[in-house]
Scaffold this active site. Structure first.
Site, PDB file in Angstrom:
ATOM      1  N   PHE A 172      41.634  24.163  88.022  1.00 15.04           N
ATOM      2  CA  PHE A 172      40.372  24.605  88.412  1.00 15.04           C
ATOM      3  C   PHE A 172      39.704  23.434  89.358  1.00 15.04           C
ATOM      4  CE2 PHE A 172      40.455  26.067  84.207  1.00 15.04           C
ATOM      5  CZ  PHE A 172      40.472  27.457  84.355  1.00 15.04           C
ATOM      6  N   CYS A 230      30.376  22.488  82.110  1.00 16.31           N
ATOM      7  CA  CYS A 230      28.894  22.678  82.288  1.00 16.31           C
ATOM      8  C   CYS A 230      28.147  23.585  81.420  1.00 16.31           C
ATOM      9  CB  CYS A 230      28.559  23.183  83.943  1.00 16.31           C
ATOM     10  SG  CYS A 230      29.311  24.798  84.474  1.00 16.31           S
TER      11      CYS A 230
END
Length: 278
Positions: free
Chosen positions: A126, A227
């Site tokens: 990612f 997150c």
């Protein structure tokens, strides 16, 4: 950007306008619109980019497969290394350049913590446009390699978005850094046997597929940036059950006065003997 109201005169519907700094510090505008735009809107976009007032603009209309681009609509921020960092148009960027740099520098430190006396193979999942990559691809800092032994054998970055991957390649090339950038789904990527350290910074949905691959791998260290504490907890349960132990868990406040927070977790695989005795 006082000209924005004029830009949308005659438009019907609703949408979002994102403004950032682009090439040369000039504005780039991202317009996501649900409805119809007037012909004058398209004319103004073309004129402002052609005249150099804006570095670029991009328009994404609902129901249209491919956005329309004018000039270079990619934002440019300051990277964690102090050099300009190119982001893909419409891609993700942290709300604070300073906060993003703190996050990237800490990830880099945790990657090289207790590094063995041999070159390491590093895999990033990612990877996006390279917010973390521009430090990871450099190898250890001078302090990390003070004994002359810690070094980087290879760096591979996996990113599914072709535009973000292109920006990542440009960001590495601009710094004279080497590394392999692969366009692929990071959540469905096998972990090569030789990989020593894996860094991943998935979206809010987490990385259940990558966590399963890591659990079955021989990677020595995993540094996970999240997150979303809920999906992080889900993925950590799988990783810790495979013999990886949490050595560091740290929060970086990038969203003041909200419930959102960035979390960095470092996991290290238990030595075979320690695992057998537990």
């Amino acid at each position: 950007m006082s000209e924005l109201p004029d830009l949308l005169v005659g438009a019907t519907g609703e949408g979002d306008v994102l403004i950032a700094a682009g090439a040369g510090g000039r504005p780039v505008v991202e317009l996501a619109w649900r409805g119809e735009l007037a012909p004058s809107t398209w004319q103004q976009l073309d004129q402002r980019v052609a005249q150099g007032t804006w570095a670029g603009a991009r328009v994404a209309l609902e129901g249209v497969n491919r956005p329309a681009s004018f000039g270079d609509p990619r934002p440019v921020i300051q990277g964690a290394d102090g050099a300009p960092l190119l982001l893909s148009a419409g891609g993700f960027g942290q709300p604070s350049e300073e906060g993003a740099s703190v996050l990237a520098r800490r990830v880099h430190e945790l990657v090289w913590l207790d590094a063995p006396s041999r070159p390491l193979h590093l895999l990033e999942l990612f990877a996006g446009s390279g917010t973390l990559s521009v430090l990871l691809a450099r190898g250890p800092n001078a302090a990390d390699a003070a004994d002359g032994e810690a070094s980087l054998a290879s760096f591979v970055a996996i990113e599914q978005g072709a535009e973000a991957a292109a920006c990542l390649r440009e960001n590495l090339a601009a710094r004279g850094l080497s590394g392999k950038v692969v366009v692929a789904d990071a959540d469905a990527t096998p972990i090569p046997p030789r990989v020593d350290v894996v860094v991943l910074d998935p979206p809010r949905g987490g990385a259940s597929g990558a966590a399963a691959a890591l659990a079955a791998s021989s990677a020595r260290v995993v540094v996970y940036v999240s997150c979303n504490p809920a999906t992080l907890a889900r993925d950590l349960a799988l990783l810790t059950a495979s013999g990886l132990m949490i050595t560091h868990l740290e929060a970086v406040e990038l969203f003041p006065q909200t419930s959102h927070v960035e979390v960095i977790v470092r996991l290290a695989r238990r030595p075979a003997r320690a695992a057998a005795l537990s």
